[in-house]
Design a protein around this motif. Sequence first.
Motif, PDB file in Angstrom:
ATOM      1  N   GLU A  23       0.797  -1.222   0.000  1.00 38.15           N
ATOM      2  CA  GLU A  23       0.000   0.000   0.000  1.00 38.15           C
ATOM      3  C   GLU A  23       0.828   1.269   0.000  1.00 38.15           C
ATOM      4  O   GLU A  23       0.401   2.280  -0.520  1.00 38.15           O
ATOM      5  N   ARG A  24       1.999   1.232   0.612  1.00 47.34           N
ATOM      6  CA  ARG A  24       2.800   2.447   0.729  1.00 47.34           C
ATOM      7  C   ARG A  24       3.841   2.501  -0.356  1.00 47.34           C
ATOM      8  O   ARG A  24       4.458   1.502  -0.689  1.00 47.34           O
ATOM      9  N   ARG A  26       6.910   5.200  -2.511  1.00 42.19           N
ATOM     10  CA  ARG A  26       7.719   6.409  -2.578  1.00 42.19           C
ATOM     11  C   ARG A  26       8.052   6.651  -4.038  1.00 42.19           C
ATOM     12  O   ARG A  26       8.187   5.706  -4.818  1.00 42.19           O
ATOM     13  N   ALA A  33       3.787   8.011  -6.807  1.00 41.77           N
ATOM     14  CA  ALA A  33       3.969   6.804  -6.003  1.00 41.77           C
ATOM     15  C   ALA A  33       2.990   5.743  -6.475  1.00 41.77           C
ATOM     16  O   ALA A  33       1.898   6.060  -6.949  1.00 41.77           O
ATOM     17  N   PRO A  36      -2.153   1.495  -4.242  1.00 43.02           N
ATOM     18  CA  PRO A  36      -2.256   0.194  -3.563  1.00 43.02           C
ATOM     19  C   PRO A  36      -2.409  -0.944  -4.575  1.00 43.02           C
ATOM     20  O   PRO A  36      -3.130  -0.821  -5.567  1.00 43.02           O
ATOM     21  N   GLU A  88      14.724   6.091   4.818  1.00 42.13           N
ATOM     22  CA  GLU A  88      14.002   6.678   3.690  1.00 42.13           C
ATOM     23  C   GLU A  88      14.905   7.599   2.882  1.00 42.13           C
ATOM     24  O   GLU A  88      14.780   7.674   1.656  1.00 42.13           O
ATOM     25  N   TYR A 105       7.223   0.473  -4.142  1.00 42.31           N
ATOM     26  CA  TYR A 105       6.513   0.228  -2.893  1.00 42.31           C
ATOM     27  C   TYR A 105       7.566   0.212  -1.807  1.00 42.31           C
ATOM     28  O   TYR A 105       8.749  -0.010  -2.061  1.00 42.31           O
ATOM     29  N   TRP A 106       7.147   0.442  -0.581  1.00 44.06           N
ATOM     30  CA  TRP A 106       8.102   0.519   0.523  1.00 44.06           C
ATOM     31  C   TRP A 106       7.504  -0.148   1.752  1.00 44.06           C
ATOM     32  O   TRP A 106       6.410   0.232   2.196  1.00 44.06           O
ATOM     33  N   GLU A 108       8.078  -0.387   5.440  1.00 43.34           N
ATOM     34  CA  GLU A 108       8.815   0.318   6.480  1.00 43.34           C
ATOM     35  C   GLU A 108       8.693  -0.426   7.804  1.00 43.34           C
ATOM     36  O   GLU A 108       7.583  -0.741   8.244  1.00 43.34           O
TER      37      GLU A 108
END
Length: 162
Positions: A23-24, A26, A33, A36, A88, A105-106, A108
């Motif tokens: 979903e996330r 950068r 970006a 999702p 990041e 995607y990232w 974290e």
Amino acid sequence: MASKPRRDPCLGQELRDPPGALERGRATGGASAPSPLSYGKRWTWVNVWAAWCEPCKKEMPMLLRWRDELRKKGVAIDLVFLSIDDDERELMRFLDGQSQLKSTYWLEGEEAQASWFESVGITGSPKLPVHAFVSPDAKTACVISGSVEEGDYAAIARLTGG
């Protein structure tokens, strides 16, 4: 010179549920970006990488070329990149510093990363890069830990119907 084919890296793997949601994201350089990601309808090739991982960065141009070759053969496939960078700033410096990959995607944090890797059957510290191939039926058909090589293209083409 083409490298000698290795043992099929997907041989003997059983279908499993798709990996965790992505979903996330950068992005840099005016790119947007990634939105999702939901699995299904097309092949989804998830490449897990990090800006500090030299083998990850080295294979990226080859992965993009393979994706394009598969598409030319009529395979409906998306190649998505999933960074597990903890920093990041390092991730953004990498995206800023090259031309082929401008968004990713990232995942974290250790908890999110461990959960995602567990969803593809990897426990403990993964050997990067990691490749997960999700079928159009939204089933994980193959997971490869470690770099792929030129000789692995034939196995990936067979897996995806290319």
